[in-house]
Structure formats: structure tokens, C-alpha cells
Motif scaffolding. Structure first.
Motif, short mmCIF file in Angstrom:
data_model
loop_
_atom_site.label_atom_id
_atom_site.label_comp_id
_atom_site.label_asym_id
_atom_site.label_seq_id
_atom_site.Cartn_x
_atom_site.Cartn_y
_atom_site.Cartn_z
N TRP A 88 8.08 2.71 1.27
CA TRP A 88 6.76 3.13 0.58
C TRP A 88 5.95 3.81 1.82
O TRP A 88 5.98 3.55 3.06
N ALA A 89 5.27 5.01 1.62
CA ALA A 89 4.63 5.79 2.54
C ALA A 89 3.28 5.95 2.05
O ALA A 89 2.69 5.89 0.97
N GLU A 90 2.45 6.06 3.31
CA GLU A 90 0.89 6.32 3.15
C GLU A 90 0.43 7.32 4.30
O GLU A 90 0.79 6.93 5.51
N ASN B 8 -2.43 8.26 6.74
CA ASN B 8 -3.98 7.64 7.29
C ASN B 8 -4.29 8.87 8.24
O ASN B 8 -3.51 9.39 8.78
N LYS C 272 0.70 -1.29 0.12
CA LYS C 272 0.01 0.11 0.08
C LYS C 272 0.88 1.38 -0.07
O LYS C 272 2.07 1.08 0.55
N GLY C 273 0.32 2.40 -0.52
CA GLY C 273 1.16 3.76 -0.54
C GLY C 273 1.96 3.71 -1.79
O GLY C 273 1.92 3.24 -2.72
N GLU C 274 2.83 4.65 -1.70
CA GLU C 274 3.66 5.42 -2.91
C GLU C 274 5.15 5.21 -2.61
O GLU C 274 5.61 5.24 -1.36
#
Length: 148
Positions: free
Chosen positions: A50-52, A54, A37-39
């Protein structure tokens, strides 16, 4: 298949716990690695981040996932430092107990860490103003280059 591998599989079929563990294929962890998940925001020779972002109520969290060949295990948390030409942003992990999960399919580790973050810091990270990301835990340091 060589004779020792066949013997190990036979021992696993007979219920030997050590042989079962050696022959287990971890599809759950591999699925997490394949469907992150994330970019992807940063990378290094050893892996990537990868970061997201929330939100829970009025609070924002930066959830990062690190995939690579290094294992992390600590009960003291970690810190991540985003360093740019003009600004440095240091975040302390909200997660204190951090432990990597290993996938024997791809021979990689996946580590999930959460950080409390403000809206001003979100823009700094998502706009990729930083050039280097440093992850520190215990006495280990890992440096990643931000992807532009």
C-alpha cells in the motif's frame, strides 16, 4: 479446549511471562492491518504493498506499508525498484531501521517504510506505469505485480 491450552492459560493467569506472551492477542497490530492507509498498488502471493504520498515542508515522501507473511528486520534500510517497459525507478529507503510487526490474530506481518521522492517520480508510481515492484533488503528479494 485441550488440557495443555487450559494449563497454559492458568500459567498466564498466575503471571508466567512466557505463558502471557503466548496467549496475548495483538489487537493493535491487527487494527493497523485492517485499516491500512493509502492505496494498494501491488500484490504478490505473499502479500501486498500500500502506498501513500506525504509532504513535509517542500519534501515529498512515499510511505509504503507491506502486509504479508514475511518478516523484515534490518538496520541497513532497503530499496524498492519500480520496473516498467520503458523506465526503471530505484528508491533507497529513508528509513534505515526496518522491523515488521506481527499479528497473531491473522498470522501476518506489517512493515512500514518511508522513501524520499520527487514529483516526477510520484506521477510514475501513481499512474502505475510500472509493471513490477521489487523490494530488496539484505540479501532477500521480493517481487510484486503492480495492480492496474
Amino acid at each position: 479446549m485441550n488440557l495443555l491450552k487450559k494449563l497454559d492459560l492458568l500459567l498466564a493467569d498466575l503471571g508466567n511471562p512466557a505463558a502471557i506472551k503466548r496467549n496475548h492477542i495483538d489487537t493493535v497490530t491487527e487494527s493497523k492491518i485492517e485499516n491500512v492507509k493509502g492505496e494498494k498498488i501491488a500484490s504478490s502471493i505473499n502479500g501486498g504493498i500500500w502506498a501513500e504520498i506525504n509532504e513535509l515542508s517542500e519534501y515529498s515522501f512515499l510511505d509504503i506499508i507491506i502486509i504479508g507473511n514475511r518478516k523484515m528486520k534490518t538496520f541497513e534500510g532497503c530499496e524498492i525498484i519500480f520496473q516498467g517497459a520503458e523506465k526503471e525507478l530505484k528508491l533507497i529507503s529513508d528509513t534505515k531501521e526496518i522491523e515488521s510487526n506481527y499479528s497473531n490474530v491473522s498470522n501476518r506481518f506489517i512493515t512500514e517504510i518511508s522513501f524520499d521522492i520527487t514529483n516526477l517520480n510520484i506521477d510514475y508510481i501513481l499512474d502505475r506505469e510500472a509493471e513490477i515492484v521489487t523490494l530488496k533488503h539484505k540479501k532477500e528479494v521480493e517481487i510484486f505485480k503492480v495492480l492496474k
